[in-house]
Design a protein around this motif. Structure first.
Motif, PDB file in Angstrom:
ATOM      1  N   GLN A  65       0.946   4.188  -2.861  1.00  8.77           N
ATOM      2  CA  GLN A  65       0.748   5.604  -2.580  1.00  8.77           C
ATOM      3  C   GLN A  65       1.901   6.456  -3.112  1.00  8.77           C
ATOM      4  OE1 GLN A  65       0.206   5.766   1.653  1.00  8.77           O
ATOM      5  NE2 GLN A  65      -1.901   5.034   1.565  1.00  8.77           N
TER       6      GLN A  65
ATOM      7  N   GLN B 268       1.578   6.653  -6.855  1.00 11.97           N
ATOM      8  CA  GLN B 268       0.470   7.542  -7.203  1.00 11.97           C
ATOM      9  C   GLN B 268       0.901   9.005  -7.044  1.00 11.97           C
ATOM     10  OE1 GLN B 268      -3.006   7.034  -4.783  1.00 11.97           O
ATOM     11  NE2 GLN B 268      -4.299   8.257  -6.120  1.00 11.97           N
TER      12      GLN B 268
ATOM     13  N   GLU C   7       0.831  -1.201   0.000  1.00  8.53           N
ATOM     14  CA  GLU C   7       0.000   0.000   0.000  1.00  8.53           C
ATOM     15  C   GLU C   7       0.867   1.253   0.000  1.00  8.53           C
ATOM     16  OE1 GLU C   7      -3.146   2.663   0.007  1.00  8.53           O
ATOM     17  OE2 GLU C   7      -3.021   0.571  -0.614  1.00  8.53           O
TER      18      GLU C   7
END
Length: 85
Positions: free
Chosen positions: A60, A63, A56
């Motif tokens: 992130q 992104q 995760e």
């Protein structure tokens, strides 16, 4: 599975390490897990959650990097050839 006996010097050292982690660092001592059912070097449920958290975090970061590129806050430049610096 039988465990080799641990001498008193080793037991004393382990106790000092436990006391340090508890008293100086604030960790909670969960007891001796030697005879605990399901005892293993790697706790699979914890390892799985750590892997998921890491995935995760990477998602992130990627992104955020893509957002920075798309908004123009960050621009990529072509690498110059070694002789033309």
């Amino acid at each position: 599975m039988t465990h080799a006996p641990v001498n008193q010097r080793e037991i004393h050292t382990q106790r000092r390490v436990i006391d340090f982690f508890h008293d100086a660092l604030g960790y909670e001592y969960l007891g001796n897990w030697k005879d605990r059912a399901g005892n293993a070097n790697v706790e699979t449920q914890h390892a799985a959650s750590l892997r998921e958290a890491r995935r995760e975090k990477v998602r992130q970061v990627k992104q955020g990097m893509m957002q920075a590129l798309l908004t123009g806050r960050v621009r990529l430049v072509e690498a110059q050839e070694e002789g033309n610096l």
